[in-house]
Design a protein around this motif. Structure first.
Motif, PDB file in Angstrom:
ATOM      1  N   SER A 176     109.388 -30.358 -56.373  1.00 16.11           N
ATOM      2  CA  SER A 176     108.032 -29.920 -56.093  1.00 16.11           C
ATOM      3  C   SER A 176     106.905 -30.787 -56.583  1.00 16.11           C
ATOM      4  N   PRO A 177     107.127 -31.981 -57.079  1.00 15.61           N
ATOM      5  CA  PRO A 177     105.993 -32.774 -57.540  1.00 15.61           C
ATOM      6  C   PRO A 177     104.983 -33.057 -56.470  1.00 15.61           C
ATOM      7  N   CYS A 178     105.341 -32.919 -55.230  1.00 14.30           N
ATOM      8  CA  CYS A 178     104.380 -33.222 -54.173  1.00 14.30           C
ATOM      9  C   CYS A 178     103.417 -32.093 -53.947  1.00 14.30           C
ATOM     10  N   SER A 179     103.632 -30.948 -54.558  1.00 13.88           N
ATOM     11  CA  SER A 179     102.687 -29.847 -54.353  1.00 13.88           C
ATOM     12  C   SER A 179     101.737 -29.792 -55.518  1.00 13.88           C
ATOM     13  N   ALA A 180     100.751 -30.664 -55.506  1.00 13.13           N
ATOM     14  CA  ALA A 180      99.794 -30.724 -56.604  1.00 13.13           C
ATOM     15  C   ALA A 180      98.820 -29.587 -56.508  1.00 13.13           C
ATOM     16  N   SER A 181      98.337 -29.131 -57.658  1.00  5.73           N
ATOM     17  CA  SER A 181      97.334 -28.080 -57.652  1.00  5.73           C
ATOM     18  C   SER A 181      96.479 -28.199 -58.868  1.00  5.73           C
ATOM     19  N   SER A 182      95.308 -27.582 -58.823  1.00  3.06           N
ATOM     20  CA  SER A 182      94.438 -27.641 -59.977  1.00  3.06           C
ATOM     21  C   SER A 182      93.459 -26.521 -59.966  1.00  3.06           C
ATOM     22  N   ALA A 183      93.124 -26.053 -61.157  1.00  2.11           N
ATOM     23  CA  ALA A 183      92.144 -24.989 -61.284  1.00  2.11           C
ATOM     24  C   ALA A 183      91.719 -24.904 -62.715  1.00  2.11           C
ATOM     25  N   SER A 184      90.547 -24.386 -62.938  1.00  2.00           N
ATOM     26  CA  SER A 184      90.060 -24.238 -64.290  1.00  2.00           C
ATOM     27  C   SER A 184      90.718 -23.051 -64.929  1.00  2.00           C
ATOM     28  N   THR A 185      91.266 -23.238 -66.137  1.00  2.00           N
ATOM     29  CA  THR A 185      91.986 -22.145 -66.751  1.00  2.00           C
ATOM     30  C   THR A 185      91.424 -21.795 -68.102  1.00  2.00           C
ATOM     31  N   SER A 186      90.266 -22.244 -68.383  1.00  2.00           N
ATOM     32  CA  SER A 186      89.676 -21.916 -69.662  1.00  2.00           C
ATOM     33  C   SER A 186      89.523 -20.424 -69.802  1.00  2.00           C
ATOM     34  N   SER A 187      89.832 -19.929 -70.984  1.00  2.00           N
ATOM     35  CA  SER A 187      89.691 -18.502 -71.194  1.00  2.00           C
ATOM     36  C   SER A 187      88.248 -18.082 -71.177  1.00  2.00           C
ATOM     37  N   SER A 188      87.359 -19.017 -71.327  1.00  2.00           N
ATOM     38  CA  SER A 188      85.953 -18.655 -71.378  1.00  2.00           C
ATOM     39  C   SER A 188      85.181 -19.021 -70.142  1.00  2.00           C
ATOM     40  N   GLU A 241      93.858 -39.668 -54.301  1.00  2.00           N
ATOM     41  CA  GLU A 241      92.880 -40.335 -55.168  1.00  2.00           C
ATOM     42  C   GLU A 241      92.795 -41.813 -54.805  1.00  2.00           C
ATOM     43  N   ILE A 242      91.576 -42.346 -54.829  1.00  2.00           N
ATOM     44  CA  ILE A 242      91.336 -43.761 -54.558  1.00  2.00           C
ATOM     45  C   ILE A 242      90.444 -44.323 -55.664  1.00  2.00           C
ATOM     46  N   VAL A 243      90.805 -45.503 -56.158  1.00  2.00           N
ATOM     47  CA  VAL A 243      90.016 -46.209 -57.171  1.00  2.00           C
ATOM     48  C   VAL A 243      89.935 -47.665 -56.740  1.00  2.00           C
ATOM     49  N   ALA A 244      88.809 -48.304 -56.983  1.00  2.00           N
ATOM     50  CA  ALA A 244      88.656 -49.724 -56.665  1.00  2.00           C
ATOM     51  C   ALA A 244      88.169 -50.474 -57.898  1.00  2.00           C
ATOM     52  N   ALA A 245      88.679 -51.686 -58.071  1.00  2.00           N
ATOM     53  CA  ALA A 245      88.255 -52.549 -59.170  1.00  2.00           C
ATOM     54  C   ALA A 245      88.273 -53.987 -58.672  1.00  2.00           C
ATOM     55  N   HIS A 246      87.089 -54.598 -58.631  1.00  2.00           N
ATOM     56  CA  HIS A 246      86.959 -55.970 -58.128  1.00  2.00           C
ATOM     57  C   HIS A 246      87.474 -56.031 -56.683  1.00  2.00           C
ATOM     58  N   ASP A 247      88.471 -56.867 -56.436  1.00  2.00           N
ATOM     59  CA  ASP A 247      88.985 -57.021 -55.078  1.00  2.00           C
ATOM     60  C   ASP A 247      90.245 -56.192 -54.831  1.00  2.00           C
ATOM     61  N   LEU A 248      90.549 -55.256 -55.726  1.00  2.00           N
ATOM     62  CA  LEU A 248      91.740 -54.432 -55.595  1.00  2.00           C
ATOM     63  C   LEU A 248      91.370 -52.988 -55.265  1.00  2.00           C
ATOM     64  N   VAL A 249      92.178 -52.368 -54.433  1.00  2.00           N
ATOM     65  CA  VAL A 249      92.018 -50.955 -54.082  1.00  2.00           C
ATOM     66  C   VAL A 249      93.315 -50.246 -54.451  1.00  2.00           C
ATOM     67  N   PHE A 250      93.197 -49.138 -55.173  1.00  2.00           N
ATOM     68  CA  PHE A 250      94.368 -48.386 -55.610  1.00  2.00           C
ATOM     69  C   PHE A 250      94.397 -47.033 -54.894  1.00  2.00           C
ATOM     70  N   GLY A 251      95.533 -46.704 -54.320  1.00  2.00           N
ATOM     71  CA  GLY A 251      95.695 -45.430 -53.650  1.00  2.00           C
ATOM     72  C   GLY A 251      96.821 -44.639 -54.279  1.00  2.00           C
ATOM     73  N   LEU A 252      96.570 -43.361 -54.563  1.00  2.00           N
ATOM     74  CA  LEU A 252      97.572 -42.474 -55.141  1.00  2.00           C
ATOM     75  C   LEU A 252      97.893 -41.367 -54.150  1.00  2.00           C
ATOM     76  N   THR A 253      99.169 -41.191 -53.842  1.00  2.00           N
ATOM     77  CA  THR A 253      99.579 -40.154 -52.903  1.00  2.00           C
ATOM     78  C   THR A 253      99.982 -38.890 -53.652  1.00  2.00           C
ATOM     79  N   GLN A 254     100.077 -37.797 -52.913  1.00  2.00           N
ATOM     80  CA  GLN A 254     100.403 -36.515 -53.532  1.00  2.00           C
ATOM     81  C   GLN A 254     101.804 -36.508 -54.128  1.00  2.00           C
ATOM     82  N   THR A 255     102.701 -37.301 -53.576  1.00  3.38           N
ATOM     83  CA  THR A 255     104.058 -37.350 -54.128  1.00  3.38           C
ATOM     84  C   THR A 255     104.153 -38.214 -55.375  1.00  3.38           C
ATOM     85  N   GLY A 256     103.095 -38.945 -55.727  1.00  8.15           N
ATOM     86  CA  GLY A 256     103.085 -39.667 -56.986  1.00  8.15           C
ATOM     87  C   GLY A 256     103.274 -41.159 -56.883  1.00  8.15           C
ATOM     88  N   ILE A 257     103.144 -41.735 -55.684  1.00  9.33           N
ATOM     89  CA  ILE A 257     103.234 -43.177 -55.514  1.00  9.33           C
ATOM     90  C   ILE A 257     101.846 -43.794 -55.654  1.00  9.33           C
TER      91      ILE A 257
END
Length: 541
Positions: free
Chosen positions: A39-51, A179-195
């Motif tokens: 299941s690593p490809c099923s990413a999820s996120s939410a705020s879980t602060s008790s406050s 997720e996508i990040v760029a630095a100088h002449d490089l572009v980084f791409g992150l897929t949901q499965t973790g590549i």
């Protein structure tokens, strides 16, 4: 969500829950991760602060933690820096810098017309340099030109089923870019499965994978400008995806196709649930929480040296702001107040401690700190804005300020963005609504900040938005302080003169966008989609 560098995005936190690794937006949170191999490809996120029930993204930090398993996203950090000194657009000072109206002479141009034209040019420059309103208008015009003529000019593919660099079957599946990040002449791409893949912007070819082990699942990225390196936060099959591992790799090593020259970070810390790591490039610090030892630690973002530790089991949550940290403790037994403490983030010294009174029968929607301003809201209650130095208090009626899904604090303009479903608004710390946006209806109703970018000057917001009733969305650029639309990247209207090939490129590039990044140095926008492609948008080919 970086301001500039991402709705700077203020924290990236990864936490772990009983259901597995899940990214929870806290200030800026990373993508989630599954505990089971399948299941690593099923990413999820939410705020879980008790406050708090809403998410805050300070425009500068990235928080990666492991909590809930509700659908969400890694908040993008983008924007820590220079501010736009602007006041109300459109106001021009009367007096010697105001140009006189020009009148046509019946027999042609009068003598001195060229001189007056030169004076008008000088006046424009003076207005730009001396008038806040002129500066705002100038920025608006230059922003329009900056995005004029942008079109798709290349596609990068983050999927390579034939690679021998991975052994986990789910890593070989095509999945969406999160997720996508760029630095100088490089572009980084992150897929949901973790590549995580690095591409050369110049050649538009893959440089290397950032996964240094065959069973590594990358969950979040952070570009560290302090030492020109990329930090990856990952989980591994060898420990059943139960803890976060951080690694720093210099950009020059990645360019040389040698990511293995990177080195691990925070090896002494046990970052298992509910542990987390948070990167803050405004203060140049890293915050970690080791659940096993119940210790918070502050590290230097430049050399990753330990600065100090905080051992206090009563802490429920920590919020980072420029120069300070807010420590939120457990609510009193009767529910009438919550203890708070503010520390210097550089030394850990306590600056002030106090108790904030609460309605005992209402839950806390959120508690946020921005410089000296404390924002507190309870369920069905008014928004309270308290100056912790002077104890001055302002209230905004709950009918005017509905509890947002997420925040992005804008340090430079002393304001903050609120996200509620598909709408965005700008507020100041007097509790006044600064602006709403003319044409900026977000495509994703869950406030997926991976599709939002705040410019480094914090004057522009770039988002993937609804394009009327069209089946595909558009990339909308708006001025934050005025709310006016600056540019809109959308498919050209179909017609006899429309290039069918160009129309097809736009439709394909704007379909199912799942991540967005703006490269301010190259004036390019990168969008990722569900098919694992990264589209390059540029007005120079």
């Amino acid at each position: 969500m970086s301001s500039g560098r991402r709705a700077q995005e203020s924290g990236t936190q990864l936490r772990l829950s009983d259901a597995g690794f899940v990214a929870v937006p806290k200030r800026k949170r990373g993508a989630g991760m599954g505990k089971k191999p399948a299941s690593p490809c099923s990413a999820s996120s939410a705020s879980t602060s008790s406050s708090s029930s809403s998410t805050s993204y300070s425009s500068s930090c990235k928080t990666i933690d492991t909590c809930d398993n509700t659908q969400g996203s890694a908040a993008k950090r983008r924007a820590s820096s220079p501010s736009s000194k602007s006041s109300r657009a459109g106001l021009r000072p009367a007096g010697p810098f105001t140009s006189a109206p020009q009148h046509k002479h019946p027999n042609g141009p009068r003598r001195g017309t060229r001189v007056r034209a030169q004076r008008n040019l000088a006046t424009k420059l003076q207005l730009r340099e001396l008038s806040a309103a002129g500066c705002t208008a100038f920025k608006a015009r230059t922003s329009e030109q900056r995005f004029k003529g942008i079109r798709p000019c290349g596609i990068l593919d983050a999927h390579d089923p034939g690679t021998d660099d991975v052994k986990l079957c789910f890593l070989r599946r095509r999945s969406k870019v999160v997720e996508i990040v760029a630095a100088h002449d490089l572009v980084f791409g992150l897929t949901q499965t973790g590549i995580c893949t690095a591409f050369s912007r110049t050649t538009r070819k893959r440089v290397c994978f950032l996964n240094t082990a065959p069973d590594e699942v990358v969950r979040s990225l952070f570009y560290n400008k302090s030492n020109d390196s990329l930090i990856t936060v990952s989980v591994f099959r060898t420990d059943n995806y139960s803890s976060l591992k951080c690694r720093s790799t210099r950009i020059e090593y990645i360019r040389q196709q040698q990511p293995e020259k990177g080195f691990p970070l925070f090896e002494t810390e046990s970052l298992r649930w509910p542990g987390f790591v948070e990167f803050d490039d405004v203060n140049g610090k890293v915050l970690t929480y080791s659940a096993k030892e119940k210790v918070y630690k502050i590290w230097d973002l430049v050399n990753y040296s330990l600065l100090y530790s905080i051992e206090d089991k009563g802490i429920q949550e920590i919020k980072i702001s420029p120069g300070i940290m807010l420590l939120i403790y457990a609510r009193s037994a009767c529910g009438s107040h919550v203890p708070l403490r503010i520390l210097s983030i550089d030394s850990g010294e306590t600056l002030t401690s106090f108790e904030h009174a609460l309605h005992p029968e209402r839950k806390i929607d959120f508690i946020e700190q921005f410089n000296e301003k404390l924002l507190v809201k309870q369920e069905d209650g008014n928004l309270e804005i308290i100056d912790v130095r002077t104890s001055e208090r302002r209230e905004v009626p709950s009918t005017d300020f509905l509890t947002p899904t997420a925040f992005i604090f804008l340090y430079e303009s002393m304001s903050f963005l609120t996200f509620k479903e598909r709408s965005v608004a700008v507020w100041d710390f007097r509790g006044e609504l600064v602006s709403r946006f003319d044409d900026h209806v977000l495509w994703h109703p869950d406030c997926n900040t991976n599709n939002i970018y705040i410019s480094s000057g914090q004057e522009l917001i770039i988002s993937y938005c609804k394009n009327g009733d069209a089946p595909t969305g558009s990339i909308n650029v708006s001025d934050i302080l005025s709310g006016k639309s600056v540019a809109k990247i959308a498919p050209p209207k179909a017609g006899a003169a429309t290039d069918a090939r160009l129309l097809g490129e736009f439709n394909k590039g704007l379909e199912n966008v799942t991540a967005l990044f703006y490269n301010e140095d190259l004036n390019e926008i990168y969008t990722g989609n569900r098919a694992g492609h990264i589209v390059i948008w540029s007005n120079h080919r």
